[in-house]
Enzyme design. Structure first.
Site, PDB file in Angstrom:
ATOM      1  N   HIS A  81       0.809  -1.223   0.000  1.00 52.47           N
ATOM      2  CA  HIS A  81       0.000   0.000   0.000  1.00 52.47           C
ATOM      3  C   HIS A  81       0.838   1.268   0.000  1.00 52.47           C
ATOM      4  O   HIS A  81       0.314   2.363  -0.179  1.00 52.47           O
ATOM      5  CB  HIS A  81      -0.992  -0.001   1.177  1.00 52.47           C
ATOM      6  CG  HIS A  81      -0.371   0.178   2.525  1.00 52.47           C
ATOM      7  ND1 HIS A  81      -0.062  -0.867   3.360  1.00 52.47           N
ATOM      8  CD2 HIS A  81      -0.033   1.308   3.198  1.00 52.47           C
ATOM      9  CE1 HIS A  81       0.438  -0.407   4.494  1.00 52.47           C
ATOM     10  NE2 HIS A  81       0.475   0.920   4.418  1.00 52.47           N
ATOM     11  N   ASP A 114       0.459  -7.737   1.324  1.00 54.09           N
ATOM     12  CA  ASP A 114       0.875  -6.344   1.545  1.00 54.09           C
ATOM     13  C   ASP A 114       2.398  -6.216   1.596  1.00 54.09           C
ATOM     14  O   ASP A 114       2.963  -5.554   2.459  1.00 54.09           O
ATOM     15  CB  ASP A 114       0.251  -5.780   2.825  1.00 54.09           C
ATOM     16  CG  ASP A 114       0.301  -4.250   2.852  1.00 54.09           C
ATOM     17  OD1 ASP A 114       0.314  -3.634   1.772  1.00 54.09           O
ATOM     18  OD2 ASP A 114       0.351  -3.677   3.965  1.00 54.09           O
ATOM     19  N   GLY A 171       3.067   6.596   7.958  1.00 48.10           N
ATOM     20  CA  GLY A 171       4.425   6.833   7.479  1.00 48.10           C
ATOM     21  C   GLY A 171       5.384   5.750   7.914  1.00 48.10           C
ATOM     22  O   GLY A 171       6.444   5.560   7.307  1.00 48.10           O
ATOM     23  N   ASN A 172       5.014   5.009   8.979  1.00 51.62           N
ATOM     24  CA  ASN A 172       5.844   3.896   9.442  1.00 51.62           C
ATOM     25  C   ASN A 172       5.662   2.654   8.580  1.00 51.62           C
ATOM     26  O   ASN A 172       6.466   1.712   8.668  1.00 51.62           O
ATOM     27  CB  ASN A 172       5.512   3.518  10.888  1.00 51.62           C
ATOM     28  CG  ASN A 172       6.146   4.445  11.899  1.00 51.62           C
ATOM     29  OD1 ASN A 172       5.517   5.366  12.380  1.00 51.62           O
ATOM     30  ND2 ASN A 172       7.422   4.194  12.204  1.00 51.62           N
ATOM     31  N   SER A 173       4.598   2.635   7.785  1.00 52.13           N
ATOM     32  CA  SER A 173       4.315   1.448   6.980  1.00 52.13           C
ATOM     33  C   SER A 173       5.517   1.061   6.116  1.00 52.13           C
ATOM     34  O   SER A 173       6.115   1.904   5.441  1.00 52.13           O
ATOM     35  CB  SER A 173       3.109   1.704   6.079  1.00 52.13           C
ATOM     36  OG  SER A 173       1.932   1.851   6.833  1.00 52.13           O
TER      37      SER A 173
END
Length: 283
Positions: free
Chosen positions: A123, A153, A228-230
């Site tokens: 994503h 993902d 933003g940590n994804s």
């Protein structure tokens, strides 16, 4: 003359008779006269046999290796931080909220191969227009999308730069509830390589996403994972990657606001998929 002979005869007879009688008496009592006793065999005192004293054997005490100290959280972060990057996905289709400007998605990633392969989330790079990878040093490099998997993902990006710092994989199958967990990523897209610390809250979690998609085998942690940590790494105290941060729950329809509930794709799954992609991409 006659008297003398008789006396002598009687005397001699009495003597012999006394001797004979005495001899009979002595033998009958079992105590023979000394001159009739057999000479005893000389006896020897046996020399005692010395019992052998066993020679003591010396077994040296084995030298015990001192236990390997567990690195501090700061040391674990120091080991992995150079391999954590920020990924900017500039999409070509502008969003209405951006008032006609390009839409930029900011996420995170982890360099897993010195040839420039970076692991991140699907994503983060979906709808890719132009990818930019920002290293820990601040250097910006163009990125190329190699492969992606929406069901898990997971995505793989490559930058054309060799000899990059690489994160070490950890064993997510050995993770235990209660262990330290460290999440690293570009918090809110504005604070590169921010570090948050928590514990492993659960393992083998299943999460139902929009579109009736269920992701299983996730690691749950209470280390703060922000937008933003994804795509950034979830690491153990040794700085080894045990997961890729991917989802957070902020609110639940049944209970309302939720806090400290984040999820990561386990390294055992992510590593297998990513290494297959790298092998296929490498000429």
């Amino acid at each position: 003359m006659v008297v003398i002979l008789l006396t002598t005869a009687f005397a001699v007879g009495g003597l012999l008779g006394g001797i004979a009688g005495g001899g009979l008496v002595l033998w009958a009592t079992g105590a023979p006269a000394a001159w009739l006793r057999p000479t005893p065999e000389p006896t020897s005192t046996p020399t005692p046999t010395d019992t052998p004293v066993p020679t003591p054997t010396y077994t040296p005490t084995p030298t015990l290796e001192p236990p390997t100290p567990t690195p501090s959280i700061a040391e674990g972060v120091r080991r992995v931080l150079p391999a954590v990057v920020t990924i900017v996905n500039r999409q070509s289709a502008p969003s209405p909220q951006a008032n006609g400007a390009d839409t930029r998605i900011r996420g995170s990633g982890t360099i897993i191969d010195p040839r420039g392969y970076v692991a991140t989330n699907y994503h983060v790079v979906q709808g890719t227009g132009q990818l930019t990878v920002i290293l820990d040093s601040g250097q910006e490099l163009p990125g190329r999308l190699v492969a992606l998997d929406s069901q898990r993902d997971i995505a793989l990006v490559r930058v054309e730069d060799g000899n990059l710092p690489v994160a070490e994989w950890g064993d997510s199958d050995a993770v235990q509830v209660g262990e330290w967990a460290i999440a690293i990523g570009s918090a809110l897209g504005d604070f590169p390589n921010s570090v948050t610390v928590g514990v492993i809250s659960g393992i083998d979690r299943s999460l139902e996403l929009d579109g009736n998609l269920t992701v299983s085998g996730l690691i749950q942690t209470d280390a703060a994972i922000n937008k933003g940590n994804s795509g950034g790494p979830l690491v153990n105290q040794r700085g080894e990657v045990i997961g890729i941060n991917t989802f957070i729950i902020r609110e639940n329809q049944r209970v309302g606001v939720a806090e400290g509930i984040g999820f990561a794709i386990p390294s055992a799954l992510a590593r297998r998929v990513l290494e297959e992609w790298i092998a296929a991409d490498t000429p």
